[in-house]
Design a protein around this motif. Structure first.
Motif, short mmCIF file in Angstrom:
data_model
loop_
_atom_site.label_atom_id
_atom_site.label_comp_id
_atom_site.label_asym_id
_atom_site.label_seq_id
_atom_site.Cartn_x
_atom_site.Cartn_y
_atom_site.Cartn_z
N PRO A 129 39.19 34.62 -23.76
CA PRO A 129 37.74 34.43 -23.58
C PRO A 129 37.45 33.37 -22.52
N GLN A 130 36.31 33.53 -21.85
CA GLN A 130 35.97 32.60 -20.78
C GLN A 130 35.86 31.16 -21.29
N VAL A 131 35.37 31.00 -22.49
CA VAL A 131 35.14 29.64 -23.00
C VAL A 131 36.43 28.87 -23.17
N THR A 132 37.56 29.57 -23.35
CA THR A 132 38.83 28.87 -23.55
C THR A 132 39.35 28.21 -22.28
N VAL A 133 38.95 28.71 -21.12
CA VAL A 133 39.42 28.13 -19.85
C VAL A 133 38.32 27.35 -19.14
N LEU A 134 37.12 27.35 -19.71
CA LEU A 134 35.98 26.75 -19.02
C LEU A 134 36.16 25.25 -18.81
N ALA A 216 30.27 42.74 -12.83
CA ALA A 216 30.75 41.64 -13.66
C ALA A 216 30.34 40.29 -13.07
N ALA A 217 30.48 40.13 -11.75
CA ALA A 217 30.11 38.86 -11.11
C ALA A 217 28.60 38.67 -11.09
N TRP A 218 27.85 39.73 -10.92
CA TRP A 218 26.39 39.66 -10.88
C TRP A 218 25.82 39.22 -12.22
N ASN A 219 26.41 39.69 -13.31
CA ASN A 219 25.88 39.41 -14.64
C ASN A 219 26.47 38.15 -15.29
N GLU A 220 27.45 37.51 -14.68
CA GLU A 220 28.13 36.38 -15.31
C GLU A 220 27.16 35.21 -15.52
N TYR A 221 27.26 34.60 -16.69
CA TYR A 221 26.30 33.54 -17.04
C TYR A 221 26.98 32.22 -17.40
N LEU A 222 28.08 32.27 -18.18
CA LEU A 222 28.66 31.03 -18.72
C LEU A 222 29.17 30.11 -17.63
N PHE A 223 30.01 30.62 -16.72
CA PHE A 223 30.52 29.79 -15.64
C PHE A 223 29.39 29.29 -14.74
N ALA A 224 28.45 30.18 -14.44
CA ALA A 224 27.34 29.80 -13.56
C ALA A 224 26.49 28.70 -14.19
N LEU A 225 26.25 28.80 -15.49
CA LEU A 225 25.46 27.78 -16.18
C LEU A 225 26.16 26.42 -16.13
N THR A 226 27.47 26.42 -16.30
CA THR A 226 28.23 25.17 -16.32
C THR A 226 28.34 24.54 -14.94
N PHE A 227 28.70 25.33 -13.95
CA PHE A 227 28.96 24.78 -12.62
C PHE A 227 27.69 24.38 -11.88
N THR A 228 26.54 24.95 -12.26
CA THR A 228 25.29 24.61 -11.58
C THR A 228 24.48 23.57 -12.35
N SER A 229 25.07 22.99 -13.39
CA SER A 229 24.33 22.02 -14.21
C SER A 229 23.93 20.79 -13.41
N ILE A 230 24.72 20.45 -12.41
CA ILE A 230 24.40 19.28 -11.60
C ILE A 230 23.90 19.67 -10.21
#
Length: 290
Positions: A129-134, A216-230
Motif C-alpha cells: 500500500p502507498q501509505v507504507t512507503v509514504l 493512475a497518476a491523474w487520480n492519485e491523491y495521497l502522495f500529492a496531498l503529502t508532498f504539496t503540504s508545504i
C-alpha cells in the motif's frame, strides 16, 4: 411439466440483461448524480426531497444552471491544479513507458540469470500500500530537497512503472523470436533490434499501458496531498478539489465541488471510451501470456 428449452433460454437471457442493467445503473448513477448536482444552484441543492433533475424551487420547472462551472474556472487554485495534474500525469506516463519498455524488452526477449525472480520482484512492488512507503519516501525527498512537481513525478513511478513493465513484458514475449534472430543475423545490436523492430510492433500495448498509467497518476491523491503540504502552488487537481472553498465564505460548496469533479472526470471517461478495446486487449494478453 418441464418448460420448453427455448423458454428457459429466453429466461436466462432476460435475467442476464436485467443483472447487466442493474450493474450499469449502479456504476453510472454516482457520475449522473454529480452532473445533476453540478447543474443546480444553492437553493436547488437544498430542496427536499432531492430532485433527479435541476428544478426551480418555486415552479418546479426544469432549470439547470452553469454557475458552478463558471465559478470553478474563475478559481485560480483549481485551474492551477489542472495544469499541475497535466504536467505530472503526462511526465509520469512518458517516463514509465520509456523505462518500462526497456525493462520489458530485456525481460521478455533477452536471456540472463535471475530473469524470472526479477519479474516477480517487480510485480511484488505493486503489492505494498502507498501509505507504507509514504513516510520513508517523504523523508528521502525532503533530504534531497527536490522540487515538489519533480518529487511527485518520481513518486508516481513507484506504482506506474511496475505495472507498465509487467504488461509490456507479456507483449514482448508474444512477439516471434524469429524477429530477434533475424535482426541478430543482419548485424543489428540489441538496442537497434529494440527500437527499430520490436518497439513499433508493441504500439498498441504502449497505448494501453500509457493510458492506464496516465489515469493512475491523474487520480492519485495521497502522495500529492503529502508532498504539496508545504507548497500549495504545486497542488494537483484532486488535492485542489479537496481544499475547494467555493465563492461564498462559510459555505459548503457542494455544487461547485461536483462541477469540479465532473470537469476532472470527463477527459478520463472520454479517453477510456476511445481506447476501451485496446485496454481490454492489453489486460487479456497480459493475463494469458504473462
Amino acid at each position: 411439466m418441464k418448460p420448453p428449452k427455448h423458454f428457459s433460454h429466453l429466461l436466462l437471457k432476460a435475467g442476464f440483461y436485467l443483472i447487466l442493467m442493474i450493474i450499469f445503473i449502479y456504476l453510472l448513477f454516482p457520475f449522473y448524480w454529480a452532473i445533476n448536482s453540478s447543474l443546480k444552484s444553492e437553493a436547488q441543492l437544498q430542496m427536499a426531497p432531492a430532485t433527479l433533475v435541476p428544478r426551480d424551487p418555486s415552479t418546479g420547472d426544469f432549470a439547470p444552471t452553469l454557475r458552478n462551472y463558471r465559478v470553478i474556472f474563475e478559481n485560480q487554485q483549481f485551474v492551477r491544479g489542472l495544469i499541475n495534474s497535466s504536467i505530472v500525469a503526462t511526465s509520469t506516463t512518458l517516463l514509465a513507458l520509456v523505462a518500462g519498455s526497456f525493462a520489458a524488452f530485456a525481460l521478455g526477449k533477452l536471456r540472463f540469470r535471475g530473469k524470472k525472480p526479477t519479474l516477480y520482484m517487480i510485480l511484488a512492488m505493486t503489492m505494498f500500500p502507498q501509505v507504507t512507503v509514504l513516510a520513508g519516501l517523504y523523508a528521502v525527498i525532503t533530504t534531497l530537497k527536490l522540487p515538489t512537481i519533480t518529487s511527485m513525478i518520481l513518486s508516481y513511478m513507484i506504482f506506474t512503472l511496475p505495472f507498465t513493465t509487467w504488461v509490456l513484458t507479456a507483449f514482448f514475449k508474444g512477439l516471434p523470436l524469429a524477429l530477434l534472430e533475424s535482426a541478430q543475423v543482419d548485424g543489428a545490436t540489441p538496442f537497434q533490434t529494440f527500437y527499430k523492430i520490436m518497439l513499433p510492433l508493441t504500439a498498441p500495448a504502449l497505448v494501453t499501458t500509457g493510458l492506464l498509467a496516465f489515469i493512475a497518476a491523474w487520480n492519485e491523491y495521497l502522495f500529492a496531498l503529502t508532498f504539496t503540504s508545504i507548497n500549495p502552488g504545486a497542488r494537483t487537481v484532486p488535492v485542489a478539489i479537496a481544499y475547494f472553498t467555493g465563492a461564498v465564505a462559510r459555505q459548503e460548496p457542494f455544487g461547485e465541488i461536483m462541477a469540479a469533479a465532473v470537469v476532472v472526470t470527463v477527459p478520463i471517461v472520454v479517453l477510456v471510451l476511445i481506447f476501451q478495446k485496446r485496454i481490454v486487449a492489453g489486460l487479456t494478453a497480459g493475463a494469458v501470456k504473462g
